[in-house]
Enzyme design. Sequence first.
Site, PDB file in Angstrom:
ATOM      1  N   HIS A 104       0.819  -1.201   0.000  1.00 53.31           N
ATOM      2  CA  HIS A 104       0.000   0.000   0.000  1.00 53.31           C
ATOM      3  C   HIS A 104       0.859   1.260   0.000  1.00 53.31           C
ATOM      4  CE1 HIS A 104      -3.807  -2.245   1.392  1.00 53.31           C
ATOM      5  NE2 HIS A 104      -3.683  -2.198   0.095  1.00 53.31           N
ATOM      6  N   ARG A 153     -16.686   0.648 -10.721  1.00 54.24           N
ATOM      7  CA  ARG A 153     -16.754  -0.620  -9.975  1.00 54.24           C
ATOM      8  C   ARG A 153     -17.610  -0.419  -8.717  1.00 54.24           C
ATOM      9  NH1 ARG A 153     -10.898  -0.933 -11.353  1.00 54.24           N
ATOM     10  NH2 ARG A 153     -10.489  -3.001 -12.243  1.00 54.24           N
ATOM     11  N   ARG A 167     -20.947  -0.827 -13.701  1.00 50.74           N
ATOM     12  CA  ARG A 167     -20.886  -2.289 -13.690  1.00 50.74           C
ATOM     13  C   ARG A 167     -21.665  -2.821 -12.496  1.00 50.74           C
ATOM     14  NH1 ARG A 167     -15.242  -5.337 -13.127  1.00 50.74           N
ATOM     15  NH2 ARG A 167     -15.416  -4.673 -10.969  1.00 50.74           N
ATOM     16  N   GLU A 189     -14.295 -11.361 -19.800  1.00 56.87           N
ATOM     17  CA  GLU A 189     -13.168 -11.604 -18.894  1.00 56.87           C
ATOM     18  C   GLU A 189     -12.998 -13.081 -18.577  1.00 56.87           C
ATOM     19  OE1 GLU A 189     -13.684  -9.404 -15.253  1.00 56.87           O
ATOM     20  OE2 GLU A 189     -15.844  -9.746 -15.190  1.00 56.87           O
ATOM     21  N   ASN A 231      -7.737  -8.194 -16.609  1.00 58.35           N
ATOM     22  CA  ASN A 231      -7.226  -8.654 -15.310  1.00 58.35           C
ATOM     23  C   ASN A 231      -7.674 -10.088 -15.059  1.00 58.35           C
ATOM     24  OD1 ASN A 231      -6.502  -6.025 -15.193  1.00 58.35           O
ATOM     25  ND2 ASN A 231      -8.044  -5.414 -13.702  1.00 58.35           N
ATOM     26  N   ASP A 232      -8.964 -10.323 -15.324  1.00 58.82           N
ATOM     27  CA  ASP A 232      -9.474 -11.676 -15.136  1.00 58.82           C
ATOM     28  C   ASP A 232      -9.220 -12.555 -16.350  1.00 58.82           C
ATOM     29  OD1 ASP A 232     -10.563 -12.008 -12.507  1.00 58.82           O
ATOM     30  OD2 ASP A 232     -11.973 -10.426 -13.023  1.00 58.82           O
ATOM     31  N   CYS A 262     -11.100  -2.508 -20.223  1.00 59.70           N
ATOM     32  CA  CYS A 262     -10.994  -1.813 -18.942  1.00 59.70           C
ATOM     33  C   CYS A 262     -10.027  -2.505 -17.980  1.00 59.70           C
ATOM     34  CB  CYS A 262     -12.367  -1.640 -18.306  1.00 59.70           C
ATOM     35  SG  CYS A 262     -13.202  -3.191 -17.978  1.00 59.70           S
TER      36      CYS A 262
END
Length: 578
Positions: free
Chosen positions: A191, A298, A333, A432, A455-456, A503
């Site tokens: 982080h 999101r 989404r 995805e 990403n997925d 995206c």
Amino acid sequence: MQVKVGIPVSPGIAIERAFVLEAEEPYIAERFVPPEAVAAEQQRLERALEQARAEIRELQERYREVLGGETIQIFRFHEMLLRDADMVQELHRLIGAEQLSAEYAISRVFRRKIQAIRALRDEYLRQRDADFQDVERRLLRALAGTTQREHKGGEEEVVLIAHDLTPSQTATLDTSRIVGFATDVGGRTSHTAIVARALGIPAVVGLGTASAEIASGDLVIIDGTRGRVIVNPDEETLKEYRARRRQFIEFTRDLAELRDLPAETRDGHRVTILANVEFPEEIGPALEAGAEGIGLYRTEFLYAEGQEPDEEAHFRAYLRAVEECDNRPLVVRTLDLGADKVGAGMAAPREANPFLGCRSIRYCFQRPELFKTQLRAILRASAYGPIKLMLPMIASLEEVRKAKVIISDVMDELEQSHVPFDDRIPIGIMIEVPAAALIAEFLAREVAFFSIGTNDLVQYTLAVDRVNERVAELYQPAHPAILRLLLTVIEAGWRHGIEVSMCGEMSGEAIYTIPLIGLGLRTFSISPGTIPEVKKVTRSITLREAEEVVDRIFTFSDARQTDNYLREKARRIIPELF
Ligand code: PEP
Ligand code: MG
């Protein structure tokens, strides 16, 4: 002169005297309280918890615009830790039953948690130990009646060297004086690294023992682009880095100037750049940064507050989003809960393979009331401005049809209650899951748009967990299998005249801008911070060149070869970044 090699986490060059921060390792004595003082001690604890929560909320408010959603999410996580009922109960028990002082109880509970986290195999989770430390120190300071030390180091500019920096220390660094930092520990996904990138100051982490070896006053170069820290450089090195610093500053200035220019290739092919956001508050800054709208909102972050939002909470968020967008595109989404995005307080049964389990649209189908609550709110907000509705994790045509039936049921209910909404709201899907990419041809007939979630898609195609550092090397967006799937999806979109955007993170990585344009992608939805780079690359090429790059990489059989080739190409265009 000494050169130390670490992990580059935030690009740029800083050259200044070092200010070495002493470790703020609290020593907590084993202290007990007499039985008659237990109740008062528990009250002290409650007050400290309340103060710590209030501080974190204030931090979120104060830094929301500077730091953006991903960082704010970190502090929400801290707030959640402080609200964790089991932990609070355990602290009360240690004070009540074992008569520990509040400090000692906190230290006992947090040591145990930190040790458990450090023993985890998952690198990403292991790096959360800094968050626990951060919260522990905040609580101890609240008990002591002090607030976080500021790292002033005098009036002049410095680079900060520390064993470690907690995320909240990083977020509150005085960036008018601290022009870069380096730490002994930490990784790319920590982080602290995320906050450094949000602040835009050069940073290198994971240097081992730098804080013990560098003294305050040493002249230090921090090369956040390549992950080098150079201590007491010789004249020649200093000269070279001063030149590189100048180049980098000019480069970021050039990028800022791109803001109002269109994203268009040299031969006039227009690309649309949208932004990904997690909170409506991020929309304003994203548009400021040059986004033409929001390609992915999101919504699952509404659940991070610790409870299920009701329809009004959903509606308020979407209304704010649509107002912020002011007639620009907005893709909302539907819930993508599950796997790495389990909301606090969600009653989800444990699963052996959560990424392959009841996540996302599957979860929504199992909880139709929860799904309908969100859909009602999105549809209501669609009366106030253009909204597109996007379904995540679609793997089959049946799922699209099933979701559409539910959406049309909700529309009927709204109509009967005379609630206005956009009855022609475009319904699109995320591509995805590899199965969806392979049947894009069929799906394109039934939906208004596609958005590729790399990403997925990369995770599921290559069977590589997207959050597991141990297999991070295998996570390859440029894998020939991925490139072929992308081509299948984009071509299906073109053939059926529906918009295809991307995206996933891949769309914001400037190294992939050329091949994505060459593959036919014309809409990119990316983190606002990467807009200038993607625009810069877009404006530097012709479509013909991009198509030639695609022809070339389709002859390569492995991702590394492709990445090397693309890096070489990108380096010629933006040497400062690659
Ligand atoms: C994706 O999978 O690429 C995506 C954009 O969705 P998320 O990262 O929210 O899963
Ligand atoms: Mg996804």
